[in-house]
Design a protein around this motif. Structure first.
Motif, short mmCIF file in Angstrom:
data_model
loop_
_atom_site.label_atom_id
_atom_site.label_comp_id
_atom_site.label_asym_id
_atom_site.label_seq_id
_atom_site.Cartn_x
_atom_site.Cartn_y
_atom_site.Cartn_z
N SER A 52 -24.55 -1.47 -30.03
CA SER A 52 -24.96 -2.37 -28.96
C SER A 52 -23.74 -2.75 -28.13
O SER A 52 -22.61 -2.68 -28.60
CB SER A 52 -25.61 -3.63 -29.53
OG SER A 52 -24.67 -4.33 -30.34
N GLU A 53 -24.00 -3.12 -26.89
CA GLU A 53 -22.92 -3.59 -26.01
C GLU A 53 -23.14 -5.07 -25.77
O GLU A 53 -24.17 -5.47 -25.25
CB GLU A 53 -22.95 -2.82 -24.69
CG GLU A 53 -22.68 -1.34 -24.88
CD GLU A 53 -22.82 -0.56 -23.59
OE1 GLU A 53 -22.90 -1.18 -22.50
OE2 GLU A 53 -22.86 0.68 -23.67
N GLY A 54 -22.19 -5.89 -26.16
CA GLY A 54 -22.34 -7.33 -26.01
C GLY A 54 -23.23 -7.91 -27.09
O GLY A 54 -23.46 -7.30 -28.13
N GLU A 55 -23.70 -9.12 -26.83
CA GLU A 55 -24.51 -9.82 -27.82
C GLU A 55 -25.83 -9.12 -28.10
O GLU A 55 -26.44 -8.56 -27.19
CB GLU A 55 -24.81 -11.24 -27.35
CG GLU A 55 -23.61 -12.17 -27.39
CD GLU A 55 -24.02 -13.58 -27.01
OE1 GLU A 55 -24.61 -14.26 -27.86
OE2 GLU A 55 -23.75 -13.95 -25.86
N LEU A 56 -26.25 -9.18 -29.36
CA LEU A 56 -27.53 -8.65 -29.78
C LEU A 56 -28.14 -9.64 -30.76
O LEU A 56 -27.45 -10.16 -31.62
CB LEU A 56 -27.37 -7.28 -30.46
CG LEU A 56 -28.64 -6.69 -31.07
CD1 LEU A 56 -29.63 -6.28 -29.96
CD2 LEU A 56 -28.30 -5.49 -31.94
N SER A 57 -29.42 -9.90 -30.59
CA SER A 57 -30.13 -10.76 -31.53
C SER A 57 -31.56 -10.27 -31.65
O SER A 57 -32.19 -9.94 -30.64
CB SER A 57 -30.10 -12.22 -31.06
OG SER A 57 -30.77 -13.04 -32.00
N PHE A 58 -32.04 -10.18 -32.89
CA PHE A 58 -33.45 -9.85 -33.10
C PHE A 58 -33.94 -10.44 -34.40
O PHE A 58 -33.19 -10.65 -35.35
CB PHE A 58 -33.70 -8.33 -33.04
CG PHE A 58 -33.00 -7.51 -34.09
CD1 PHE A 58 -33.54 -7.31 -35.35
CD2 PHE A 58 -31.80 -6.88 -33.79
CE1 PHE A 58 -32.91 -6.52 -36.30
CE2 PHE A 58 -31.15 -6.08 -34.72
CZ PHE A 58 -31.72 -5.91 -35.98
N TYR A 59 -35.24 -10.75 -34.40
CA TYR A 59 -35.93 -11.18 -35.61
C TYR A 59 -36.45 -9.93 -36.31
O TYR A 59 -36.80 -8.94 -35.66
CB TYR A 59 -37.13 -12.08 -35.28
CG TYR A 59 -36.74 -13.40 -34.67
CD1 TYR A 59 -36.08 -14.36 -35.43
CD2 TYR A 59 -37.07 -13.70 -33.36
CE1 TYR A 59 -35.73 -15.58 -34.88
CE2 TYR A 59 -36.72 -14.91 -32.80
CZ TYR A 59 -36.06 -15.84 -33.57
OH TYR A 59 -35.71 -17.05 -33.02
N THR A 68 -34.53 -10.45 -29.06
CA THR A 68 -34.44 -11.65 -28.22
C THR A 68 -33.23 -11.64 -27.28
O THR A 68 -33.20 -12.37 -26.31
CB THR A 68 -34.38 -12.92 -29.09
OG1 THR A 68 -33.26 -12.83 -29.97
CG2 THR A 68 -35.66 -13.09 -29.89
N LYS A 69 -32.23 -10.80 -27.58
CA LYS A 69 -31.03 -10.73 -26.73
C LYS A 69 -30.38 -9.36 -26.92
O LYS A 69 -30.32 -8.84 -28.03
CB LYS A 69 -30.04 -11.82 -27.14
CG LYS A 69 -28.87 -11.97 -26.20
CD LYS A 69 -27.94 -13.09 -26.66
CE LYS A 69 -28.56 -14.42 -26.32
NZ LYS A 69 -27.65 -15.56 -26.57
#
Length: 171
Positions: free
Chosen positions: A66-73, A31-32
């Motif tokens: 990852s670089e910066g924010e990371l979001s996953f389900y 998602t991000k």
């Protein structure tokens, strides 16, 4: 579908997926940010709106932070019978021409449609998984199944659109 676990990973920076071999399927929906991951000999760089299935018994590992924010389900599950097929993109058309196709026809990886309900269903699955009570486990199995059916529906719809556009003469 037999539900095992689900979650939403969020990280501010430098997330690197640990090396694992699991005995269930895993569905990841980003998602991000960008998730850099390898499963077997294949490397993936998943951005928002993309998903991936990881297979039981396959080693998967992050290939770079990852670089910066990371979001996953993510969710872990098993199939209780042979009613599912997870395929590579070039195998798609074979399943759509079978008379009795499986209940779940799932691409190994792909991009969700703009109006996809997959991440909404992930939120519902996470909510059910957090609840206590005797029905929670059964409800999570149904919610996981609904999520996979939604991906199957998107797959069939995308295939149908491709077939229709191939029939329209260019003018």
């Amino acid at each position: 579908v037999v539900f095992a676990a689900a979650g939403n990973l969020t990280n501010d920076d430098q997330f690197l997926h640990s090396k694992r071999v699991i005995q269930s399927y895993e569905l990841i929906s980003v998602t991000k940010g960008i998730l850099h991951i390898q499963s077997g000999s294949r490397s993936y760089h998943l951005s928002p709106g993309q998903f991936l299935f990881l297979f039981p018994g396959d080693c998967h590992i992050g290939t770079r932070p990852s670089e910066g924010e990371l979001s996953f389900y993510w969710s872990h599950f098993r199939f209780s019978d042979n009613g599912a097929r997870i395929y590579e993109e070039q195998q798609t058309s074979a399943f759509f021409h079978e008379e009795d196709h499986p209940r779940y026809v799932l691409p190994e990886t792909g991009t969700l449609s703009a109006n996809s309900r997959v991440n909404v269903l992930f939120v519902q699955l996470l909510d059910l998984a957090k609840r206590l009570g005797s029905l929670s486990s059964m409800q999570c199995c149904y919610a996981q199944s609904t999520l996979l059916l939604e991906l199957t529906n998107e797959c069939f719809f995308r295939h149908h659109l491709m077939q229709q556009s191939a029939k329209i003469p260019l003018g």
